[in-house]
Design an enzyme around this catalytic site. Structure first.
Site, PDB file in Angstrom:
ATOM      1  N   GLY A 193       0.828  -1.198   0.000  1.00  0.00           N
ATOM      2  CA  GLY A 193       0.000   0.000   0.000  1.00  0.00           C
ATOM      3  C   GLY A 193       0.862   1.248   0.000  1.00  0.00           C
ATOM      4  O   GLY A 193       1.976   1.236   0.531  1.00  0.00           O
ATOM      5  N   GLN A 221       3.330   9.924   0.816  1.00  0.00           N
ATOM      6  CA  GLN A 221       4.622   9.249   0.967  1.00  0.00           C
ATOM      7  C   GLN A 221       5.568   9.584  -0.184  1.00  0.00           C
ATOM      8  O   GLN A 221       6.760   9.325  -0.106  1.00  0.00           O
ATOM      9  CB  GLN A 221       4.427   7.735   1.086  1.00  0.00           C
ATOM     10  N   CYS A 235       5.730   0.054   7.280  1.00  0.00           N
ATOM     11  CA  CYS A 235       5.417   1.223   6.452  1.00  0.00           C
ATOM     12  C   CYS A 235       6.627   1.549   5.608  1.00  0.00           C
ATOM     13  O   CYS A 235       7.752   1.557   6.114  1.00  0.00           O
ATOM     14  CB  CYS A 235       5.065   2.407   7.349  1.00  0.00           C
ATOM     15  N   LEU A 236       6.377   1.823   4.318  1.00  0.00           N
ATOM     16  CA  LEU A 236       7.496   2.141   3.424  1.00  0.00           C
ATOM     17  C   LEU A 236       8.224   3.414   3.860  1.00  0.00           C
ATOM     18  O   LEU A 236       9.362   3.626   3.479  1.00  0.00           O
ATOM     19  CB  LEU A 236       6.994   2.288   1.978  1.00  0.00           C
ATOM     20  N   HIS A 259      -4.583   1.780   7.508  1.00  0.00           N
ATOM     21  CA  HIS A 259      -3.207   2.297   7.549  1.00  0.00           C
ATOM     22  C   HIS A 259      -3.023   3.404   6.503  1.00  0.00           C
ATOM     23  O   HIS A 259      -2.486   4.474   6.800  1.00  0.00           O
ATOM     24  CB  HIS A 259      -2.242   1.123   7.299  1.00  0.00           C
ATOM     25  N   GLU A 260      -3.515   3.152   5.266  1.00  0.00           N
ATOM     26  CA  GLU A 260      -3.316   4.135   4.192  1.00  0.00           C
ATOM     27  C   GLU A 260      -4.192   5.378   4.379  1.00  0.00           C
ATOM     28  O   GLU A 260      -3.758   6.494   4.114  1.00  0.00           O
ATOM     29  CB  GLU A 260      -3.575   3.494   2.821  1.00  0.00           C
ATOM     30  N   HIS A 279      -2.643   7.727   6.658  1.00  0.00           N
ATOM     31  CA  HIS A 279      -1.603   8.562   6.030  1.00  0.00           C
ATOM     32  C   HIS A 279      -2.195   9.880   5.502  1.00  0.00           C
ATOM     33  O   HIS A 279      -1.561  10.926   5.554  1.00  0.00           O
ATOM     34  CB  HIS A 279      -0.960   7.829   4.849  1.00  0.00           C
TER      35      HIS A 279
HETATM   36 NI    NI Z   1       2.564   3.434   5.569  1.00  0.00          NI
END
Ligand code: NI
Length: 178
Positions: free
Chosen positions: A46, A51, A95-96, A137-138, A141
């Site tokens: 995701g 990000q 998380c990226l 989660h997304e 963000h």
């Molecule tokens: Ni994340």
């Protein structure tokens, strides 16, 4: 499509509240494509536009890689949680933007999510399991919330300190999954 760079903790842009996408024009669709390519490359399941440093309410998701099924990309513009269950479940999240850090997070087990697809049509989906977690989660963000905000303060402060130190040293590092 083009790969873009993912911004990491502690970069403050990650804390911005993203703005609604009003017109799904060529530029927005191109950003969706770049997000998906960047997410697959990371690799992750995701990604939110913030990000990549862009404060637009846009998310890409694809959970298919986890069981080797064909790609099933989801493009979500302006996603929102319209209902969440009282029942909760917990998954180990990553998380990226916080590479190589994983922690159990408890969230509502089921959610009903509404969004606009690439054509601007309104879609709804009830999700459970990992998909429900990934959606929450997304969408977090887009509101400047990171999964570490859902863990203990002690663990959160420790990981922020670690990433702040790494950013100061400016050590190049690989992205983790998530
Ligand atoms: Ni994340």
């Amino acid at each position: 499509m083009a790969l873009r760079s993912i911004i990491n903790l502690p970069y403050s842009r990650l804390r911005l509240v993203s703005k609604p996408v009003t017109i799904l024009d060529h530029q927005v669709l191109k950003l969706f494509d770049d997000m998906l390519e960047t997410m697959y490359d990371a690799p992750g399941i995701g990604l939110a536009a913030i990000q990549l440093g862009i404060d637009a309410r846009m998310v890409t998701l694809d959970l298919s890689k986890r069981d080797d099924s064909p790609p099933q990309p989801l493009f979500l513009a302006n996603p929102e949680i319209v209902w969440s269950s009282e029942e909760r479940s917990s998954f180990e999240e990553g998380c990226l933007s916080i590479p190589d850090f994983y922690e159990e997070v408890e969230r509502p087990a089921k959610v009903l999510v509404r969004w606009q697809d690439r054509q601007g049509a309104v879609q709804e989906m009830e999700a459970e399991g990992l998909l429900a977690t990934a959606l929450q989660h997304e969408i977090d963000h887009l509101n400047g919330v990171l999964f570490i905000d859902h863990i203990s303060r002690l663990k959160r402060e420790r990981v922020i300190r670690k990433f702040t130190k790494m950013a100061k040293r400016d050590v190049p590092r690989d992205s983790g999954r998530g």
